[in-house]
Write a protein that holds these residues in place. Structure first.
Motif, PDB file in Angstrom:
ATOM      1  N   HIS A  72      33.994  38.121  42.623  1.00 31.15           N
ATOM      2  CA  HIS A  72      34.008  39.541  42.291  1.00 31.15           C
ATOM      3  C   HIS A  72      35.419  40.068  42.504  1.00 31.15           C
ATOM      4  CE1 HIS A  72      33.303  43.903  43.657  1.00 31.15           C
ATOM      5  NE2 HIS A  72      33.095  43.885  42.358  1.00 31.15           N
ATOM      6  N   ASP A  73      35.906  40.903  41.561  1.00 40.30           N
ATOM      7  CA  ASP A  73      37.200  41.554  41.734  1.00 40.30           C
ATOM      8  C   ASP A  73      38.293  40.492  41.918  1.00 40.30           C
ATOM      9  OD1 ASP A  73      38.683  44.214  42.432  1.00 40.30           O
ATOM     10  OD2 ASP A  73      39.042  43.004  44.212  1.00 40.30           O
ATOM     11  N   TYR A  74      39.132  40.633  42.936  1.00 43.40           N
ATOM     12  CA  TYR A  74      40.190  39.669  43.238  1.00 43.40           C
ATOM     13  C   TYR A  74      39.612  38.280  43.523  1.00 43.40           C
ATOM     14  CZ  TYR A  74      43.627  37.358  46.317  1.00 43.40           C
ATOM     15  OH  TYR A  74      44.468  36.448  46.922  1.00 43.40           O
ATOM     16  N   GLY A  75      38.356  38.218  43.943  1.00 42.62           N
ATOM     17  CA  GLY A  75      37.720  36.924  44.153  1.00 42.62           C
ATOM     18  C   GLY A  75      37.708  36.074  42.895  1.00 42.62           C
ATOM     19  N   GLY A  76      37.739  36.713  41.720  1.00 43.46           N
ATOM     20  CA  GLY A  76      37.831  35.968  40.471  1.00 43.46           C
ATOM     21  C   GLY A  76      39.142  35.224  40.350  1.00 43.46           C
ATOM     22  N   ALA A  77      40.244  35.870  40.741  1.00 38.53           N
ATOM     23  CA  ALA A  77      41.541  35.200  40.722  1.00 38.53           C
ATOM     24  C   ALA A  77      41.535  33.998  41.667  1.00 38.53           C
ATOM     25  CB  ALA A  77      42.639  36.182  41.121  1.00 38.53           C
ATOM     26  N   VAL A  78      40.870  34.167  42.810  1.00 41.50           N
ATOM     27  CA  VAL A  78      40.825  33.095  43.804  1.00 41.50           C
ATOM     28  C   VAL A  78      40.048  31.889  43.293  1.00 41.50           C
ATOM     29  CG1 VAL A  78      40.036  32.471  46.118  1.00 41.50           C
ATOM     30  CG2 VAL A  78      41.121  34.694  45.735  1.00 41.50           C
ATOM     31  N   ILE A  79      38.857  32.110  42.708  1.00 44.12           N
ATOM     32  CA  ILE A  79      38.089  30.962  42.227  1.00 44.12           C
ATOM     33  C   ILE A  79      38.766  30.306  41.030  1.00 44.12           C
ATOM     34  CG2 ILE A  79      35.940  31.948  43.122  1.00 44.12           C
ATOM     35  CD1 ILE A  79      35.091  32.486  40.209  1.00 44.12           C
TER      36      ILE A  79
END
Length: 261
Positions: A72-79
């Protein structure tokens, strides 16, 4: 090389974004568990793309079954950054999230599209000093603007609690450059929050189409993981069902404990 458990159903790993923590997935976790799925909600450090991705990658490599990563949110960049060389990741799900391309950073996306109210609703605070001479800072949403820009579709009072509990993100995380995107080689799903005031819905649609993701349109705010967990779970279950039953795979398992959170 480490052998995956044959015919094992995927584990769902949830990665939160900025201004929140893993508790934002509570409703999603409950519904996935009720459906009999194995699920984990990981703590995203929010300190920088490289180290945040290393943390999530380490957790993924400890799992001996296929994994569906959800950000979700910045978590998308991380995954996106973490799953490129994680062979046991069989699908990616984005919820109002950043699906960066190689060499991109979060600010490249936000600056490419029309500004949203969140652009004027954040404040910068100095990071607690850890390294002498460091000028690192972190970003918060102003408490009086939190409901409007982040959680407009949540019940009155809930968003006030969330504004107090918010976790800041290091400013440097917004400029960290992504490596080759995992979505280029793995099937992807994307839930577009059409009433989002944090991440422009047009930007979300652009990223979803660029990665050829299966799109789900949700009439919700940026906090759609909290306001519409059933719709988010429907997308995740669709992804799991499409990749379930994959044969055994192999993946590299690191012994470098420095990769952990």
């Amino acid at each position: 090389m480490h052998q995956l458990t044959p015919a094992a159903p995927p584990t769902v790993l949830l990665v939160h974004g900025a201004f929140t923590d893993a508790s934002c997935w509570a409703g999603v976790v409950r519904l996935l568990q009720t459906a009999g799925m194995t699920v984990r909600a990981l703590a995203n450090p929010l300190r920088g793309l490289e180290q945040d991705a290393a943390c999530i990658r380490s957790a993924v490599r400890e799992i001996a079954v296929p994994v569906v990563l959800v950000g979700h949110d910045y978590g998308g960049a991380v995954i996106t950054h973490a799953a490129t060389d994680a062979d046991n990741v069989v699908a990616l799900c984005y919820v109002a999230a950043f699906g960066l391309d190689a060499g991109e950073c979060v600010l490249d996306i936000t600056n490419r599209f029309a500004p949203v109210p969140s652009a004027e609703a954040t404040r910068i605070a100095a990071l607690p000093v850890r390294i002498p001479g460091s000028r690192e800072c972190e970003l918060y949403i102003r408490r009086e603007r939190f409901s409007q820009v982040y959680a407009a579709d949540l019940p009155s009072g809930v968003e006030e609690v969330l504004s107090v509990l918010q976790r800041p993100i290091a400013c440097g995380a917004l400029t960290g450059r992504s490596g080759p995107p995992a979505w280029a080689s793995k099937p992807s799903w994307y839930a577009i929050a059409t009433a989002d005031r944090m991440l422009n819905p047009t930007a979300q649609r652009f990223m979803a189409q660029r990665m050829a993701a299966t799109e789900h349109l949700l009439d919700g705010s940026h906090a759609v993981v909290l306001s519409q967990p059933d719709a988010v779970v429907a997308m995740i279950r669709e992804a799991v069902e499409q990749v379930d039953g994959l044969g055994p795979m192999t993946f590299a398992r690191t012994d470098d404990t420095g990769m952990g959170c």
